[in-house]
Design a protein around this motif. Structure first.
Motif, short mmCIF file in Angstrom:
data_model
loop_
_atom_site.label_atom_id
_atom_site.label_comp_id
_atom_site.label_asym_id
_atom_site.label_seq_id
_atom_site.Cartn_x
_atom_site.Cartn_y
_atom_site.Cartn_z
N ASN A 43 0.83 -1.21 0.00
CA ASN A 43 0.00 0.00 0.00
C ASN A 43 0.86 1.26 0.00
O ASN A 43 0.55 2.23 -0.69
N TRP A 44 1.92 1.25 0.78
CA TRP A 44 2.78 2.43 0.86
C TRP A 44 3.40 2.76 -0.49
O TRP A 44 3.43 3.92 -0.90
N GLN A 45 3.92 1.74 -1.18
CA GLN A 45 4.62 2.03 -2.42
C GLN A 45 3.67 2.58 -3.48
O GLN A 45 4.04 3.46 -4.26
N SER A 46 2.43 2.11 -3.49
CA SER A 46 1.49 2.64 -4.48
C SER A 46 1.09 4.08 -4.16
O SER A 46 0.92 4.90 -5.06
N GLU A 47 0.95 4.39 -2.87
CA GLU A 47 0.62 5.76 -2.48
C GLU A 47 1.74 6.72 -2.84
O GLU A 47 1.50 7.82 -3.38
N TYR A 48 2.97 6.34 -2.54
CA TYR A 48 4.09 7.25 -2.82
C TYR A 48 4.39 7.32 -4.31
O TYR A 48 4.88 8.35 -4.78
N LEU A 49 4.09 6.27 -5.05
CA LEU A 49 4.21 6.36 -6.51
C LEU A 49 3.22 7.39 -7.04
O LEU A 49 3.56 8.20 -7.91
N GLN A 50 2.00 7.37 -6.50
CA GLN A 50 0.98 8.34 -6.91
C GLN A 50 1.46 9.77 -6.68
O GLN A 50 1.40 10.61 -7.59
N PHE A 51 1.98 10.05 -5.48
CA PHE A 51 2.42 11.40 -5.18
C PHE A 51 3.65 11.79 -6.00
O PHE A 51 3.76 12.93 -6.46
N PHE A 52 4.57 10.85 -6.19
CA PHE A 52 5.77 11.13 -6.98
C PHE A 52 5.39 11.51 -8.41
O PHE A 52 5.87 12.53 -8.94
N ASN A 81 14.63 20.12 -5.83
CA ASN A 81 13.99 18.85 -6.21
C ASN A 81 13.78 17.92 -5.03
O ASN A 81 13.52 16.72 -5.22
N SER A 82 13.89 18.45 -3.81
CA SER A 82 13.89 17.60 -2.62
C SER A 82 12.56 16.87 -2.40
O SER A 82 12.55 15.72 -1.94
N LEU A 83 11.43 17.51 -2.73
CA LEU A 83 10.14 16.86 -2.50
C LEU A 83 9.96 15.66 -3.42
O LEU A 83 9.59 14.57 -2.97
N GLY A 84 10.25 15.85 -4.70
CA GLY A 84 10.14 14.73 -5.64
C GLY A 84 11.12 13.62 -5.32
O GLY A 84 10.78 12.44 -5.40
N LEU A 85 12.36 14.00 -4.93
CA LEU A 85 13.36 13.00 -4.58
C LEU A 85 12.93 12.20 -3.35
O LEU A 85 13.12 10.98 -3.29
N ALA A 86 12.36 12.88 -2.36
CA ALA A 86 11.92 12.19 -1.14
C ALA A 86 10.79 11.22 -1.45
O ALA A 86 10.81 10.07 -1.00
N MET A 87 9.81 11.65 -2.23
CA MET A 87 8.69 10.78 -2.59
C MET A 87 9.17 9.59 -3.42
O MET A 87 8.74 8.46 -3.22
N GLY A 88 10.08 9.86 -4.36
CA GLY A 88 10.62 8.77 -5.17
C GLY A 88 11.42 7.78 -4.36
O GLY A 88 11.34 6.57 -4.58
N ALA A 89 12.19 8.28 -3.39
CA ALA A 89 13.00 7.40 -2.54
C ALA A 89 12.12 6.51 -1.67
O ALA A 89 12.38 5.31 -1.52
N VAL A 90 11.07 7.10 -1.08
CA VAL A 90 10.17 6.30 -0.24
C VAL A 90 9.47 5.24 -1.10
O VAL A 90 9.27 4.10 -0.66
N PHE A 91 9.07 5.63 -2.31
CA PHE A 91 8.45 4.65 -3.21
C PHE A 91 9.39 3.48 -3.48
O PHE A 91 9.01 2.31 -3.37
N LEU A 92 10.65 3.77 -3.84
CA LEU A 92 11.60 2.72 -4.16
C LEU A 92 11.89 1.83 -2.94
O LEU A 92 11.96 0.60 -3.05
N LEU A 93 12.03 2.44 -1.77
CA LEU A 93 12.30 1.67 -0.55
C LEU A 93 11.12 0.79 -0.18
O LEU A 93 11.30 -0.37 0.21
N SER A 94 9.90 1.33 -0.29
CA SER A 94 8.73 0.52 0.05
C SER A 94 8.49 -0.56 -1.00
O SER A 94 8.03 -1.66 -0.68
N TRP A 95 8.81 -0.26 -2.27
CA TRP A 95 8.72 -1.29 -3.32
C TRP A 95 9.71 -2.41 -3.03
O TRP A 95 9.38 -3.59 -3.18
N LEU A 96 10.94 -2.05 -2.61
CA LEU A 96 11.93 -3.06 -2.26
C LEU A 96 11.47 -3.90 -1.07
O LEU A 96 11.59 -5.12 -1.07
N ALA A 97 10.92 -3.21 -0.05
CA ALA A 97 10.41 -3.93 1.12
C ALA A 97 9.28 -4.86 0.73
O ALA A 97 9.19 -5.99 1.23
N GLN A 98 8.39 -4.40 -0.16
CA GLN A 98 7.30 -5.25 -0.61
C GLN A 98 7.82 -6.48 -1.33
O GLN A 98 7.32 -7.59 -1.13
#
Length: 224
Positions: free
Chosen positions: A62-71, A129-146
């Motif tokens: 769920n987290w990775q899909s949410e952060y992908l949306q925001f990114f 670019n910090s906001l986009g980088l943060a959202m992208g990083a959380v997406f990648l980390l949560s995708w890896l965790a998933q």
């Protein structure tokens, strides 16, 4: 009390998030134990379930899909516009905008963040670019965790069926992994699409996510 009022929106969502996560843990434990008992296994406690790959994969999914949306929304709204939507910039304003409009370098004020006062250089680029980088990083980390938790849960099921476990590479290219991922992605992308389009024609009085009630449908980048 002033601090609570100034941060009420984030605190409200934080409380709802914690309650929802706790509710998921309890409901997930009950569902897991129902399957365990049906299969002749022993029920587990809530802490035991929360530490399991079954719980981790559902949360990370769920987290990775949410952060992908925001990114995607953050990055695409830099270059793409939707006339009439308060979620979009005005047509003709696509791109990173001028330093003057962004108030960076010589156009920064005394109240501007320190890194915004740099005319050029890596610190300005990073902060810009910090906001986009943060959202992208959380997406990648949560995708890896998933993917890791999903592999563990998938292999546990395979071992119960007396089948060989699969590698991480095999799992992330499997139909099960992408079925789970795309189910979440399509719902998040539909939600963003609905917000962008419906906000052209519908209103919510007092919300910054809506145009003023009397604003014309064609008004773009206008908040109530």
């Amino acid at each position: 009390m002033r601090w609570l009022k100034d941060n009420a929106l984030s605190l409200a969502f934080l409380v709802m998030f914690v309650l929802a996560l706790a509710g998921q843990a309890v409901a997930g434990t009950l569902e897991f134990n129902d399957r365990q008992v049906a299969g002749g296994g022993e029920p587990v406690s809530v802490p035991h379930f929360v530490a399991s790959s079954d719980f981790a994969v559902d949360v990370a999914e769920n987290w990775q899909s949410e952060y992908l949306q925001f990114f995607l929304f953050i990055m695409l709204t830099v270059w793409l516009v939707q006339r009439g939507s308060p979620e979009s910039k005005q047509p003709g304003e696509e791109g990173g905008e001028s330093d003057e409009r962004q108030r960076v370098g010589p156009h920064a004020t005394a109240a501007s963040p320190a890194w915004a006062r740099h005319a050029r250089g890596p610190r300005l680029w990073l902060f810009s670019n910090s906001l986009g980088l943060a959202m992208g990083a959380v997406f990648l980390l949560s995708w890896l965790a998933q993917s890791v938790a999903g592999q563990a849960a998938h292999n546990a099921e395979r071992l119960q069926d007396l089948r060989d476990p699969v590698t991480w590479g095999s799992y992330v290219t499997s139909a099960e992994f992408w079925n789970r991922s795309l189910q979440n992605w399509q719902s998040e992308l539909l939600a963003v699409l609905s917000m962008v389009v419906l906000s052209i024609y519908l209103r919510q009085r007092g919300s910054p996510e809506s145009k003023p009630v009397g604003a014309p449908h064609s008004a773009t980048s206008t908040e109530g």
